[in-house]
Design a protein around this motif. Structure first.
Motif, short mmCIF file in Angstrom:
data_model
loop_
_atom_site.label_atom_id
_atom_site.label_comp_id
_atom_site.label_asym_id
_atom_site.label_seq_id
_atom_site.Cartn_x
_atom_site.Cartn_y
_atom_site.Cartn_z
N THR A 78 14.37 -26.53 -41.97
CA THR A 78 15.29 -26.66 -41.20
C THR A 78 17.22 -27.35 -41.69
OG1 THR A 78 13.21 -26.94 -40.07
CG2 THR A 78 15.47 -27.15 -38.60
N ASP A 102 23.34 -25.12 -44.42
CA ASP A 102 24.46 -24.42 -44.63
C ASP A 102 25.26 -23.83 -42.76
OD1 ASP A 102 24.71 -22.12 -45.86
OD2 ASP A 102 23.34 -20.41 -45.16
N MET A 103 24.81 -23.83 -42.02
CA MET A 103 25.72 -23.42 -40.66
C MET A 103 26.96 -25.03 -40.54
SD MET A 103 23.11 -22.22 -37.64
CE MET A 103 23.46 -22.94 -36.57
N ALA A 104 26.47 -25.87 -40.80
CA ALA A 104 27.90 -27.38 -40.63
C ALA A 104 28.55 -26.18 -41.97
CB ALA A 104 26.92 -27.87 -40.91
N THR A 135 19.15 -24.95 -43.37
CA THR A 135 19.65 -23.59 -42.60
C THR A 135 21.08 -24.56 -41.58
OG1 THR A 135 17.56 -23.58 -42.15
CG2 THR A 135 19.19 -22.09 -40.91
N ARG A 136 20.70 -26.28 -40.91
CA ARG A 136 21.25 -26.68 -40.01
C ARG A 136 22.42 -26.78 -41.47
NH1 ARG A 136 17.20 -29.44 -37.04
NH2 ARG A 136 17.51 -30.98 -38.25
N SER A 156 29.06 -23.53 -42.85
CA SER A 156 30.61 -22.47 -42.82
C SER A 156 31.06 -22.54 -41.56
CB SER A 156 29.65 -21.14 -41.55
OG SER A 156 28.63 -21.38 -42.69
N CYS A 157 30.81 -23.73 -40.66
CA CYS A 157 31.96 -23.94 -39.48
C CYS A 157 32.91 -24.80 -40.00
CB CYS A 157 31.15 -24.97 -38.46
SG CYS A 157 29.92 -23.97 -37.29
N PHE A 174 31.46 -31.83 -38.38
CA PHE A 174 29.87 -31.16 -38.70
C PHE A 174 29.54 -32.49 -39.86
CE2 PHE A 174 31.03 -27.66 -36.32
CZ PHE A 174 29.77 -27.29 -35.75
N GLU A 195 35.65 -22.65 -41.63
CA GLU A 195 35.63 -22.20 -41.29
C GLU A 195 37.21 -22.86 -39.92
OE1 GLU A 195 33.02 -20.03 -38.49
OE2 GLU A 195 32.79 -18.94 -40.02
#
Ligand code: ATP
Ligand code: MG
Length: 451
Positions: free
Chosen positions: A243, A249-251, A246-247, A253-254, A264, A257
């Protein structure tokens, strides 16, 4: 060690040797006795010769008798004669009875032959008149006991050898049976068959080898448990790490971008801190399980320790009512400050976490037996009765806790139990009648290091 195996081996060996010696002696005497008589058919031949000699003698044909004797001697390669036993004493001499009895030159064909004499005995076939005898040295072909040396060889070498080999086989099988089971079990265990045990396979047997099997079983039990616990820990840890990863990873990615980087980055830091804590706790837990260390090197004051933990909790949960009942001083020795502080902190934090804001938490430390008992009563939801033991299992969390506090991992109490136990104490949980959970911890006041 009870030396059962020694007696088990010693008994049959000593008894077996005694019986063997006795059997060899007995059989030796028996066979020698049986082999010391002239065979029946030879006895008949000798008697027939005696009758022929008697017939020729009675016919008065001395020449025929002499020829027959000569032919017999040549054919049988022996000595034969016809003699009279009466001796004519001269000049008034008297013959003693002993002389008359001893004057018998030969022996009857039914008599026992002494096999130790190299020369063959002279056989005596007395004629019907009682004082004429046909004498013949027993021909070699009729001598009994021809196979005596071979029989002796069998009795004194082959038989003991066979019996000893048999005994060796029996002893070998008796020893190797359990050892083979052990060897098979060890191989199976090393190939991952953790449930394999040996003692039950040895039945009612009870000796040093079954003791070895019991030790193996204990070792297999403990090692098997450890391996399973470690496997479970690794699986749970991997699952728990998924978990935050994944968090992150998402942070990331954001952030890549360019979406709200400032928001983040701290989040990534928080997740990293969480993961580090998780990994450290799991490693500590694995160490406590593997090594089962005895934490008994330090002395400390429980009141001081609790004061500082409660202070920290007060800062973190300013809306909770933390009530304390602590003695002025509670010295304990043979313990570990770090382990107890972490354990107590975990329990007090739980009480604060699971108690709603404004709720009351009561912390009391009292002398109890040879140590101190700490009770922490909270005003939270408590724990379902059937899960009061489960909450000490690594990564276990009640369903309610999962919903109310998703950031917990279920490691705090598992660690606390192992830490308190390593310091010689115990920890338990119960639901309070008034509602909420009561955690009780007991610590020994002093502990001898070799206890
Ligand atoms: N005071 C309490 N009141 C109610 N439930 C509790 C309490 N303390 C523990 N529990 C239950 O026991 C579970 C295990 O507790 P533990 O402290 O081991 O893990 P956690 O608090 O969930 O996470 P962690 O301590 O690892 O951050 C909790 O998830 C919760 O369900
Ligand atoms: Mg906790």
């Amino acid at each position: 060690m009870n030396r059962r195996l020694f007696w088990k081996l010693c008994g049959p060996l000593a008894l077996g040797t005694l019986v063997l010696v006795w059997v060899i002696t007995f059989l030796g005497a028996e066979t020698e006795q049986k082999m010391s008589f002239i065979a029946e058919r030879h006895q008949q031949t000798l008697k027939a010769w005696g009758r022929t000699a008697e017939r020729l003698h009675q016919a008065g044909d001395d020449q025929a008798l002499a020829d027959w004797l000569a032919a017999l001697q040549t054919r049988e390669n022996t000595w034969a004669a016809v003699v009279r036993s009466d001796i004519q004493p001269l000049a008034g001499s008297q013959l003693s009875t002993q002389f008359q009895e001893g004057f018998r030159l030969g022996r009857q064909v039914e008599w026992k032959i002494h096999l130790y004499f190299a020369e063959n005995p002279i056989m005596d076939l007395t004629f019907a008149d009682g004082h004429t005898h046909f004498l013949v040295t027993l021909p070699q072909r009729m001598r009994p006991g021809t196979y005596l040396p071979q029989v002796r060889m069998i009795l004194k070498v082959a038989l003991p050898l066979a019996v000893l080999v048999l005994l060796a086989v029996v002893i070998y099988r008796h020893l190797m049976g359990p050892l083979r089971q052990l060897e098979r079990a060890t191989r199976a265990f090393s190939e991952g068959e953790l449930g394999v045990r040996v003692r039950a396979l040895l039945g009612s047997r009870n000796d040093e080898l079954t003791a070895l099997a019991e030790t193996f079983d204990r070792m297999a039990e403990r090692t098997g448990e450890l391996i399973l616990t470690q496997r479970r820990l690794i699986a749970d840890l991997s699952h728990e790490l998924r978990t935050p990863l994944t968090r992150i990873d998402m942070a990331v990615s954001c952030a890549e971008e360019g979406v709200d980087t400032q928001h983040f980055l701290p989040r990534i830091r928080r997740e990293c801190r969480l993961m580090r804590g998780l990994v450290e706790d799991t490693l500590t837990l694995a160490w406590l399980e593997n090594e089962a260390p005895s934490l008994d090197q330090e002395s400390l004051d429980l009141t001081d320790l609790l004061d500082s933990v409660i202070d920290d909790a007060g800062y973190e949960y300013p809306h909770h009512r933390l009530e304390t009942e602590l003695p002025h001083q509670a010295e304990i020795s043979g313990s570990s400050h770090r382990a107890l502080a972490q354990a107590v902190e975990n329990v007090i934090r739980n009480a604060c976490h699971y108690t709603p804001a404004g709720g009351r938490i009561r912390i009391a430390l009292r002398a109890d037996g040879d140590g101190y008992r700490l009770t922490i009563d909270d005003a939270g939801p408590g724990v379902p009765a059937d899960q009061l033991e489960l909450i000490f299992t690594p990564f276990f969390r009640t369903n309610r806790a999962r919903d109310d506090r998703p950031d917990g991992h279920g490691l705090g109490l598992a660690l606390a139990r192992r830490q308190v136990e390593a310091a010689g104490g115990w920890i338990g949980a119960e639901n309070r009648v008034e509602g909420g959970l009561r955690m009780s911890l007991w610590f020994p006041a002093s502990r001898s290091r070799d206890a």
